[in-house]
Design an enzyme around this catalytic site. Structure first.
Site, mmCIF file in Angstrom:
data_model
loop_
_atom_site.group_PDB
_atom_site.id
_atom_site.type_symbol
_atom_site.label_atom_id
_atom_site.label_comp_id
_atom_site.label_asym_id
_atom_site.label_seq_id
_atom_site.Cartn_x
_atom_site.Cartn_y
_atom_site.Cartn_z
ATOM 1 N N HIS A 58 0.733 -1.268 0.009
ATOM 2 C CA HIS A 58 -0.158 0.079 -0.163
ATOM 3 C C HIS A 58 0.995 1.285 0.014
ATOM 4 O O HIS A 58 0.469 2.330 0.406
ATOM 5 C CB HIS A 58 -0.987 0.021 1.230
ATOM 6 C CG HIS A 58 -2.004 -1.047 1.225
ATOM 7 N ND1 HIS A 58 -2.796 -1.336 0.358
ATOM 8 C CD2 HIS A 58 -1.949 -2.036 2.108
ATOM 9 C CE1 HIS A 58 -3.620 -2.347 0.601
ATOM 10 N NE2 HIS A 58 -3.083 -2.828 1.721
ATOM 11 N N HIS A 220 -9.007 -3.521 -0.267
ATOM 12 C CA HIS A 220 -8.556 -4.685 -1.052
ATOM 13 C C HIS A 220 -9.705 -5.576 -1.770
ATOM 14 O O HIS A 220 -9.773 -6.732 -1.935
ATOM 15 C CB HIS A 220 -8.485 -5.666 0.259
ATOM 16 C CG HIS A 220 -7.233 -5.282 1.181
ATOM 17 N ND1 HIS A 220 -7.764 -4.580 2.522
ATOM 18 C CD2 HIS A 220 -6.051 -5.343 1.235
ATOM 19 C CE1 HIS A 220 -6.592 -4.414 3.109
ATOM 20 N NE2 HIS A 220 -5.514 -4.713 2.299
#
Length: 332
Positions: A58, A220
């Site tokens: 991320h 996600h």
């Protein structure tokens, strides 16, 4: 499936990206065992310290914000996976400089499990730790059920303002109160045109048709129930702003911080066009933007889309937002 990315052996992704981060920023941070990314100035810190944790993949979140005025230790897990509780407990012990630790955890199942277990593991240690959970994704449940909301890019303003309060020398209770005040007064909504893929397995996290977008997709690939035909930048911005204003019950004359966070495959051109509409629309509603950031803070590989985060501000929070900081990917 071999991913079309500039990587080496997939199993070495986390180690290699952390090594690269440290080599690129040797004066700010270092990497210690168990994937702890540590502020170089932690050893001499005579103040409350800040610890956070999360999966890799991320970037720049979370380790890109380790440094002066933000995070002291970031505990990193494998791609899209929470680190283990032992590493988190070690980070809390390592971070303590005698003034206490604020532990900031994003509300995802794995993170919360590790975070809660780490708190139990240090219970017998002589460390004062106060945990703050970020849970600001408005797409899944109403504010009355905020404990079930996912944590998105709102962690970054929490890091920034809590870190500034700690740098000022505030008490553990005060730093935790600032972090909690930011967490309680923020809301985030994400939109995606295309889902990401897992850089190790190649698995798609979400699939959208060419003419579809989803408002409310989690980082996600979790669904938010807002699939619709692709809309223009202005239309998308207005839909998202209306939802954030409603959730926070922002009134005319109030001041807000507004973040446009690119999810990984959305150009800065697109993000700036969205932010332009936000400025015009909020001005029409007599809502003042007193702080902002446009760019990538928390990404999901090549996911196309962005997260819009709004924080209700007061004068004290604004002073913390504007306070100086120096980290690899956030400087003021």
């Amino acid at each position: 499936m071999k991913m079309k990315k500039f990587i080496n052996e997939p199993e070495n992704l986390t180690e290699e990206l952390l090594e690269g981060l440290a080599l690129a920023n040797p004066e700010m941070l270092k990497i210690e065992d168990n994937h702890l990314v540590v502020n170089r100035k932690l050893e001499t810190a005579d103040r409350v310290t800040i610890v956070t944790m999360g999966g890799s993949g991320h970037e720049p979140c979370c380790s890109g914000f380790v440094g002066e005025g933000m995070i002291d230790i970031s505990v990193i897990g494998d791609i899209f996976a929470a680190p283990g509780p032992q590493a988190c407990a070690e980070a809390l012990r390592r971070a303590d400089r005698g003034k206490g630790v604020v532990y900031i955890v994003l509300n995802h199942a794995g993170d919360m499990l590790s975070g809660n277990m780490a708190m139990k593991m240090i219970r017998q240690d002589d460390i004062r730790v106060m945990k703050v959970v970020t849970q600001e994704d408005i797409s899944s449940v109403p504010r009355s059920e905020a404990d079930d909301r996912r944590g998105l890019v709102g962690c970054v303003p929490v890091y920034k303002m809590a870190g500034a309060a700690a740098a000022k020398g505030e008490s553990l209770e005060k730093v935790a109160e600032v972090a909690q005040r930011v967490a309680d007064n923020m809301a985030t909504l994400a939109v995606a045109l295309r889902g990401a893929t897992h850089p190790v397995t190649g698995a798609k996290l979400a699939s959208l048709a060419d003419d579809e977008m989803e408002i409310g997709m989690g980082q996600h690939g979790e669904g938010g129930g807002g699939r619709t035909a692709v809309k223009t930048a202005d239309e998308t911005a207005q839909i998202m702003l209306d939802a954030l204003i409603k959730d926070l019950e922002i009134q005319q004359g109030e001041k807000v911080l507004l973040l446009i966070n690119g999810s990984g495959a959305t150009t800065l051109m697109e993000q700036l066009i969205v932010y332009r509409k936000c400025c015009h629309y909020l001005r029409e509603k007599n809502i003042e933007i007193v702080g902002n950031h446009v760019g990538e803070l928390l990404t999901v590989q090549e996911q196309a889309g962005f997260q819009m985060c709004m924080v209700r501000m007061d004068d004290e929070l604004l002073s913390y937002w504007n306070a100086p900081c120096r980290t690899p990917y956030f400087k003021m």
